[in-house]
Each structure stands twice: as C-alpha cells, then as structure tokens.
Design an enzyme around this catalytic site. Structure first.
Site, mmCIF file in Angstrom:
data_model
loop_
_atom_site.group_PDB
_atom_site.id
_atom_site.type_symbol
_atom_site.label_atom_id
_atom_site.label_comp_id
_atom_site.label_asym_id
_atom_site.label_seq_id
_atom_site.Cartn_x
_atom_site.Cartn_y
_atom_site.Cartn_z
ATOM 1 N N THR A 123 0.822 -1.208 0.000
ATOM 2 C CA THR A 123 0.000 0.000 0.000
ATOM 3 C C THR A 123 0.859 1.261 0.000
ATOM 4 O O THR A 123 1.990 1.250 0.516
ATOM 5 C CB THR A 123 -0.905 -0.003 1.254
ATOM 6 O OG1 THR A 123 -1.515 1.277 1.410
ATOM 7 C CG2 THR A 123 -0.124 -0.302 2.533
ATOM 8 N N ASP A 124 0.288 2.344 -0.516
ATOM 9 C CA ASP A 124 0.999 3.632 -0.457
ATOM 10 C C ASP A 124 1.167 4.119 0.983
ATOM 11 O O ASP A 124 1.973 5.005 1.256
ATOM 12 C CB ASP A 124 0.286 4.700 -1.316
ATOM 13 C CG ASP A 124 -1.145 5.021 -0.885
ATOM 14 O OD1 ASP A 124 -1.632 4.412 0.096
ATOM 15 O OD2 ASP A 124 -1.775 5.884 -1.534
ATOM 16 N N GLU A 125 0.393 3.526 1.917
ATOM 17 C CA GLU A 125 0.470 3.996 3.306
ATOM 18 C C GLU A 125 1.809 3.681 3.956
ATOM 19 O O GLU A 125 2.142 4.258 4.994
ATOM 20 C CB GLU A 125 -0.676 3.394 4.138
ATOM 21 C CG GLU A 125 -2.035 3.800 3.596
ATOM 22 C CD GLU A 125 -3.180 3.668 4.575
ATOM 23 O OE1 GLU A 125 -2.934 3.488 5.777
ATOM 24 O OE2 GLU A 125 -4.327 3.758 4.118
ATOM 25 N N TYR A 147 -1.469 -0.507 11.245
ATOM 26 C CA TYR A 147 -1.727 -1.172 9.958
ATOM 27 C C TYR A 147 -0.566 -0.940 8.993
ATOM 28 O O TYR A 147 0.033 -1.893 8.467
ATOM 29 C CB TYR A 147 -3.038 -0.653 9.330
ATOM 30 C CG TYR A 147 -3.128 -0.941 7.841
ATOM 31 C CD1 TYR A 147 -3.271 -2.245 7.365
ATOM 32 C CD2 TYR A 147 -3.031 0.094 6.894
ATOM 33 C CE1 TYR A 147 -3.326 -2.519 6.002
ATOM 34 C CE2 TYR A 147 -3.085 -0.168 5.532
ATOM 35 C CZ TYR A 147 -3.232 -1.478 5.093
ATOM 36 O OH TYR A 147 -3.269 -1.747 3.748
ATOM 37 N N LYS A 151 2.196 -3.537 7.361
ATOM 38 C CA LYS A 151 2.390 -3.731 5.909
ATOM 39 C C LYS A 151 3.854 -3.469 5.545
ATOM 40 O O LYS A 151 4.444 -4.191 4.728
ATOM 41 C CB LYS A 151 1.470 -2.802 5.104
ATOM 42 C CG LYS A 151 -0.007 -3.121 5.174
ATOM 43 C CD LYS A 151 -0.385 -4.481 4.603
ATOM 44 C CE LYS A 151 -0.227 -4.559 3.098
ATOM 45 N NZ LYS A 151 -0.705 -5.876 2.585
#
Ligand code: NAD
Ligand code: TDX
Length: 331
Positions: A123-125, A147, A151
């Site tokens: 994810t970009d997060e 989260y 990741k």
C-alpha cells in the site's frame, strides 16, 4: 499458469480473481483465505463453479496448510491482510500476525517450492504522509499506523527474501481502491450505504485529508501487468492519479444519490491520521499500464453497484459490522 491468490475472498482479491479468469482461459486460480470478518464468499458467487477455480479455507500463518496449497503453483499473489486502519488502532495484534508473520510463512513456502513469481500486494500507506510532491518507490518507509507499520514489515521481509535467497519477488503499492465488493467499513461503501439507509455519514476531523483514488479493476490490471511484465525484485506504485479530500468524496456521493449535505456528521479525528498520500506511478506506466476509468466513471459505477446490490451489503451490515459500528459510535 496456476496462481495461488491469498485473501481472494476480500475486496481487491475477489476482483482480481474475476479479472484473471475472464482474461486468461487457460489459467487456474487457487484462492486461500481464512474468511475473517472481511472475507466473503458472496464476492465470488458468479465464478465459484468455474472448474479453473478452487477454494481453500486456511490462515496464511498456518505453515502446513500453506505448504500444501503451494504445491504445483507458478505464481503467488498475496492480498491476505488485516486491512482497516481504524481496527489496527483498536488492536494491532492481528495485523502483526497476518501482515508480517503470515507474509513470512508464505515467503518460506514460496522459497521451498521454488515458485516463479511472488507478488506482495502492499500500500501507499507504507511511505507515510506527504505534504507536497509524490513518493517514488525509492523513498524510505515511514508508516504511521499499526496497519501501515505491519504492511511495511511485510514488505521488508519480501525484500529480504529477494536479496538473501533470490526469491523472485515483486511488490505493488497501490493507493486507495474503491468499487464493488468493498467491506462497508471503508469510506466509499460506508458512506454510500449509510446514505441509502438514511444514516449519518461520519466524517473524521477537518474532512480535508487527501487520498489518491483508484478504481479497483484498474489496480487489478496493474497487478496483472506487473505479474507478467514486472522486473523481478522490483517495486511498483499503482495509483489512479485522483487526489481528493474526504469532504469532496462525501459531497460526490451525496450528489450521486440525490441526498443533502446535512447527512454529514462531524466526528473526532482518527488518531495519527495521515494527511495526504501521493505516489509517482511512472514505473508501472512504463510497463504499458494505465488506469482505464476516470474518477467520475469510477464513482458512478461504484454508487450504482451499491444501489443495485443491497443483497450483498445488507447482510454484512446487519452482521459483524453492526457490532463494530456500535463500538465505534455507540449506535
Ligand atoms: P479486505 O480486508 O477486503 O480483504 C482481506 C482478505 O484477506 C479477506 O478475504 C480476509 O478473509 C483475508 N485474510 C485476512 N487475514 C488472513 C489470514 N491470516 N489468512 C488468510 N486470509 C486472510 O482487504 P482489501 O481491501 O481487499 O485489500 C487487499 C490487500 O490490498 C491488502 O493486503 C491491503 O493491505 C492491500 N491494499 C488495499 C487497499 C485498499 O484501498 N483497499 C489499498 C492498497 C493496498
Ligand atoms: O467513517 C469514516 N470517516 C472518514 O472520514 C472512514 C471509514 C474514513 N474516513 C476518512 C479517513 C481517511 O482519511 O476517509 C479516508 C479513507 O479512509 P478508509 O476508507 O478507512 O481508508 P484509508 O485509511 O485511507 O486506507 C485504505 O487505503 C489504503 C485501506 O483501508 C487500506 O487497506 C489501504 O492500504
């Protein structure tokens, strides 16, 4: 090709399986999913009897089950994860077990079985928030939530397995997906279905936080492109190029449904709420991939799908989701 998709009963994984079976008549897909609250076999109802598709109910952290499922597999695509930021703030343990430890179990099995491709859906997060400009794949990881930290931990294991053991890995980092079959805890399906039920739309904080939105099948096409043409050991950002703040998203949903802005309820902000995500996707575009939907087309298709598929979300909202929502908002 015989592909092992993990987390295929979730939102993006189910859209991906549908795309692969449609696009490649000679491919087989094994879907391994634990069926957590977010896993839903209704997402695959239309393809469940396809003889090229099979389902295994298992946890990616279960080494024995994973080892068995990996036999004869050419490529693994790991969508399985705990995926909701707010739930990670409430309790990070499951996130670490699945997103970090589960990833490790898959990598070990992929190494033992010498699979030809291991694709990690990230994810970009993992990059964290960015005030100006966009992150490239070379930027450092600075995750903010339990989260995104879990990741990032998964990504680090994937990179280590490539460097250390030469496992043929690729990582994709996509921006916020929206579209059919998304669990109604996420902003798009939550706000659409709440509006349809006459409930308030809980907008966090200022409503000014920005996300980049990609229609889910465009992300799935990007993953397919990377699976077939991506560079081994590479990382690919996959974004829609549609940066919008949450208030704008909310307004578009209300407008599409013909509802009034007084359905918005301002609620306290998410803890550690990242202000803006933005990614540079030139690497994925250089492979020939480009999103097929404009943002407006995606919003229309998404709103129409939830309007026309109440059977799918009403069941969810009256089940596990109801307890979760009560804990969040006391109603
Ligand atoms: P989702 O929550 O809808 O689905 C996750 C799926 O994984 C479910 O079917 C669930 O049952 C399964 N699962 C969870 N833990 C498992 C375990 N231990 N073993 C086996 N299966 C397990 O998630 P999603 O939105 O479809 O996201 C899929 C992937 O894409 C995730 O890795 C997520 O981090 C990533 N991602 C999502 C978005 C987004 O906007 N939704 C954006 C970027 C990246
Ligand atoms: O009720 C809400 N009110 C609200 O204002 C919810 C659920 C969200 N929001 C805001 C928070 C975010 O700024 O909307 C934005 C989007 O929130 P989510 O839909 O929860 O997505 P986000 O936290 O951005 O993460 C999503 O995209 C990246 C996915 O859940 C992740 O799995 C993915 O990695």
């Amino acid at each position: 090709m015989k592909i092992l998709v993990t987390g295929g009963a979730g939102f993006i994984g189910s859209n991906f399986i549908r795309l692969i079976l449609e696009k490649y008549p000679d491919y087989e897909v094994v879907n391994l999913d634990k069926l957590t609250y977010a896993g839903n076999l209704d997402n695959l109802k239309d393809i469940e009897s396809d003889e090229r598709y099979s389902f295994v109910k298992a946890d990616i952290g279960d080494a024995g089950a994973v080892d068995k499922a990996m036999s004869g597999i050419d490529a693994v695509i790991n969508f399985a994860a705990e995926s909701h930021v707010d739930r990670s703030i409430g309790g990070p343990a499951d996130f670490i077990m699945t997103d970090v430890f589960g990833t490790y179990v898959l990598l070990e099995a992929a190494r033992r079985h010498e699979v030809g491709r291991y694709i990690q859906i990230s994810t970009d997060e993992v990059y964290g928030s960015i005030a100006e400009g966009s992150f490239t794949e070379a930027d450092r990881l600075e995750p903010s939530s339990p989260y995104s930290a879990s990741k990032a931990g998964g990504d680090m294991q994937v990179m280590a397995y490539h460097t250390t053991y030469g496992l043929p890995t690729i990582i994709t980092r996509s921006s916020n997906n929206f579209g059919p079959y998304q669990y109604p805890e996420k902003i798009f399906p939550l706000f659409i279905t709440n509006a349809l039920e006459g409930k308030k739309l809980p907008l966090y904080g200022s409503g000014k936080n920005v996300r980049d939105w990609i229609y889910v099948t465009d992300n799935c096409e990007g993953i397919d492109t990377v699976l077939h043409r991506g560079e081994i050991g590479g990382i690919y950002n996959i974004g829609g190029g549609n940066e919008r703040d949450n208030l704008t998203i909310t307004g578009l949903i209300l407008e599409a449904l013909g509802k009034r802005e007084d359905m918005i309820e301002r609620v306290p902000d998410r803890l550690g709420h990242d202000f803006r995500y933005s990614i540079d996707c030139s690497r994925a575009r250089a492979l020939g991939w480009t999103p097929a939907h404009t943002f407006e087309e995606g919003v229309r298709a998404t709103v129409d799908w939830y309007v026309n598929n109440r059977w799918w979300w009403e069941k969810i909202k009256s089940g596990e989701f109801a307890r979760y929502y009560r804990e969040q908002y006391g109603k």
